[in-house]
Design a protein around this motif. Structure first.
Motif, PDB file in Angstrom:
ATOM      1  N   VAL A 112      91.872   1.095 -43.954  1.00  0.00           N
ATOM      2  CA  VAL A 112      91.163   0.577 -45.128  1.00  0.00           C
ATOM      3  C   VAL A 112      90.272   1.676 -45.700  1.00  0.00           C
ATOM      4  N   ASN A 113      89.832   1.451 -46.948  1.00  0.00           N
ATOM      5  CA  ASN A 113      88.898   2.396 -47.556  1.00  0.00           C
ATOM      6  C   ASN A 113      87.507   1.777 -47.595  1.00  0.00           C
ATOM      7  N   GLY A 114      86.570   2.503 -48.187  1.00  0.00           N
ATOM      8  CA  GLY A 114      85.189   2.049 -48.263  1.00  0.00           C
ATOM      9  C   GLY A 114      84.976   0.855 -49.173  1.00  0.00           C
ATOM     10  N   LYS A 115      85.994   0.447 -49.899  1.00  0.00           N
ATOM     11  CA  LYS A 115      85.920  -0.764 -50.723  1.00  0.00           C
ATOM     12  C   LYS A 115      86.527  -1.957 -49.998  1.00  0.00           C
ATOM     13  N   GLN A 116      86.822  -1.776 -48.719  1.00  0.00           N
ATOM     14  CA  GLN A 116      87.430  -2.799 -47.884  1.00  0.00           C
ATOM     15  C   GLN A 116      88.807  -3.213 -48.408  1.00  0.00           C
ATOM     16  N   GLN A 117      89.525  -2.261 -48.980  1.00  0.00           N
ATOM     17  CA  GLN A 117      90.891  -2.500 -49.415  1.00  0.00           C
ATOM     18  C   GLN A 117      91.834  -1.980 -48.336  1.00  0.00           C
ATOM     19  N   VAL A 118      92.824  -2.785 -47.975  1.00  0.00           N
ATOM     20  CA  VAL A 118      93.804  -2.365 -46.980  1.00  0.00           C
ATOM     21  C   VAL A 118      94.737  -1.359 -47.644  1.00  0.00           C
ATOM     22  N   LEU A 119      94.808  -0.165 -47.070  1.00  0.00           N
ATOM     23  CA  LEU A 119      95.643   0.903 -47.623  1.00  0.00           C
ATOM     24  C   LEU A 119      96.997   0.978 -46.924  1.00  0.00           C
ATOM     25  N   ALA A 120      97.006   0.661 -45.634  1.00  0.00           N
ATOM     26  CA  ALA A 120      98.251   0.746 -44.872  1.00  0.00           C
ATOM     27  C   ALA A 120      98.180  -0.164 -43.656  1.00  0.00           C
ATOM     28  N   LEU A 121      99.342  -0.626 -43.274  1.00  0.00           N
ATOM     29  CA  LEU A 121      99.477  -1.446 -42.077  1.00  0.00           C
ATOM     30  C   LEU A 121     100.710  -0.949 -41.341  1.00  0.00           C
ATOM     31  N   THR A 122     100.525  -0.536 -40.091  1.00  0.00           N
ATOM     32  CA  THR A 122     101.625  -0.011 -39.290  1.00  0.00           C
ATOM     33  C   THR A 122     101.860  -0.942 -38.111  1.00  0.00           C
ATOM     34  N   ILE A 123     103.121  -1.311 -37.914  1.00  0.00           N
ATOM     35  CA  ILE A 123     103.490  -2.203 -36.810  1.00  0.00           C
ATOM     36  C   ILE A 123     104.556  -1.512 -35.977  1.00  0.00           C
ATOM     37  N   ASP A 124     104.275  -1.341 -34.708  1.00  0.00           N
ATOM     38  CA  ASP A 124     105.252  -0.758 -33.787  1.00  0.00           C
ATOM     39  C   ASP A 124     106.415  -1.740 -33.658  1.00  0.00           C
ATOM     40  N   PRO A 125     107.649  -1.298 -33.856  1.00  0.00           N
ATOM     41  CA  PRO A 125     108.799  -2.200 -33.793  1.00  0.00           C
ATOM     42  C   PRO A 125     108.915  -2.964 -32.477  1.00  0.00           C
ATOM     43  N   SER A 126     108.405  -2.394 -31.400  1.00  0.00           N
ATOM     44  CA  SER A 126     108.531  -3.068 -30.105  1.00  0.00           C
ATOM     45  C   SER A 126     107.708  -4.348 -30.018  1.00  0.00           C
ATOM     46  N   VAL A 127     106.727  -4.526 -30.904  1.00  0.00           N
ATOM     47  CA  VAL A 127     105.889  -5.721 -30.873  1.00  0.00           C
ATOM     48  C   VAL A 127     106.490  -6.847 -31.733  1.00  0.00           C
ATOM     49  N   VAL A 128     107.542  -6.546 -32.475  1.00  0.00           N
ATOM     50  CA  VAL A 128     108.181  -7.548 -33.326  1.00  0.00           C
ATOM     51  C   VAL A 128     109.141  -8.378 -32.471  1.00  0.00           C
ATOM     52  N   ASP A 129     108.731  -9.592 -32.194  1.00  0.00           N
ATOM     53  CA  ASP A 129     109.523 -10.521 -31.385  1.00  0.00           C
ATOM     54  C   ASP A 129     109.692 -11.813 -32.186  1.00  0.00           C
ATOM     55  N   PRO A 130     110.897 -12.095 -32.658  1.00  0.00           N
ATOM     56  CA  PRO A 130     111.104 -13.314 -33.446  1.00  0.00           C
ATOM     57  C   PRO A 130     110.702 -14.592 -32.713  1.00  0.00           C
ATOM     58  N   GLN A 131     110.637 -14.517 -31.398  1.00  0.00           N
ATOM     59  CA  GLN A 131     110.253 -15.680 -30.616  1.00  0.00           C
ATOM     60  C   GLN A 131     108.737 -15.830 -30.483  1.00  0.00           C
ATOM     61  N   ASP A 132     108.006 -14.800 -30.881  1.00  0.00           N
ATOM     62  CA  ASP A 132     106.548 -14.833 -30.747  1.00  0.00           C
ATOM     63  C   ASP A 132     105.875 -14.263 -31.992  1.00  0.00           C
ATOM     64  N   VAL A 133     106.136 -14.856 -33.129  1.00  0.00           N
ATOM     65  CA  VAL A 133     105.568 -14.411 -34.392  1.00  0.00           C
ATOM     66  C   VAL A 133     104.051 -14.572 -34.387  1.00  0.00           C
ATOM     67  N   GLU A 134     103.554 -15.596 -33.714  1.00  0.00           N
ATOM     68  CA  GLU A 134     102.105 -15.839 -33.684  1.00  0.00           C
ATOM     69  C   GLU A 134     101.344 -14.664 -33.086  1.00  0.00           C
ATOM     70  N   MET A 135     101.888 -14.049 -32.047  1.00  0.00           N
ATOM     71  CA  MET A 135     101.215 -12.906 -31.433  1.00  0.00           C
ATOM     72  C   MET A 135     101.116 -11.761 -32.445  1.00  0.00           C
ATOM     73  N   LEU A 136     102.189 -11.500 -33.168  1.00  0.00           N
ATOM     74  CA  LEU A 136     102.176 -10.440 -34.166  1.00  0.00           C
ATOM     75  C   LEU A 136     101.163 -10.752 -35.266  1.00  0.00           C
ATOM     76  N   GLN A 137     101.127 -11.977 -35.709  1.00  0.00           N
ATOM     77  CA  GLN A 137     100.151 -12.372 -36.727  1.00  0.00           C
ATOM     78  C   GLN A 137      98.734 -12.155 -36.224  1.00  0.00           C
ATOM     79  N   ASP A 138      98.469 -12.526 -34.982  1.00  0.00           N
ATOM     80  CA  ASP A 138      97.139 -12.335 -34.398  1.00  0.00           C
ATOM     81  C   ASP A 138      96.769 -10.847 -34.341  1.00  0.00           C
ATOM     82  N   LEU A 139      97.713 -10.014 -33.924  1.00  0.00           N
ATOM     83  CA  LEU A 139      97.444  -8.577 -33.841  1.00  0.00           C
ATOM     84  C   LEU A 139      97.140  -7.996 -35.229  1.00  0.00           C
ATOM     85  N   VAL A 140      97.890  -8.434 -36.225  1.00  0.00           N
ATOM     86  CA  VAL A 140      97.657  -7.956 -37.589  1.00  0.00           C
ATOM     87  C   VAL A 140      96.259  -8.361 -38.053  1.00  0.00           C
TER      88      VAL A 140
END
Length: 104
Positions: free
Chosen positions: A44-72
């Motif tokens: 994020v920048n100093g205006k609290q704007q999200v500039l980028a979001l990176t997700i490691d592919p190994s954390v993407v589990d279609p059976q556990d979307v809630e965990m990914l949402q929580d991490l984000v």
């Protein structure tokens, strides 16, 4: 007495100009926070704007979307919190620790 008021107005204008300059500088700064041991990272920048979001592919589990949402959410909220803290610290330096509503 009018001279004192004029001086106060001049000081207020100078403070306003300094605050505007600091806010512009803070907008250029970037902060990064992660969750899940670095599996999700938000920038994020100093205006609290999200500039980028990176997700490691190994954390993407279609059976556990809630965990990914929580991490984000954790990563984004932490990055925004750090950005707000940075803004408060920089403005605090400028204002001598006075709390001025609406700066962050």
């Amino acid at each position: 007495m009018a001279k004192g008021l004029g001086q106060m107005m001049k000081q207020a204008q100078q403070m306003q100009q300094k605050m505007a300059r600091v806010q512009q500088e803070l907008e250029q700064r970037e902060l990064e926070a992660s969750a899940g041991g670095g599996m999700v990272t938000a920038r994020v920048n100093g205006k609290q704007q999200v500039l980028a979001l990176t997700i490691d592919p190994s954390v993407v589990d279609p059976q556990d979307v809630e965990m990914l949402q929580d991490l984000v959410l954790v990563a984004i909220n932490e990055a925004i919190r750090q950005s707000q803290q940075m803004v408060q610290e920089e403005m605090g330096k400028l204002t001598g620790g006075l709390s001025i509503p609406g700066l962050c």
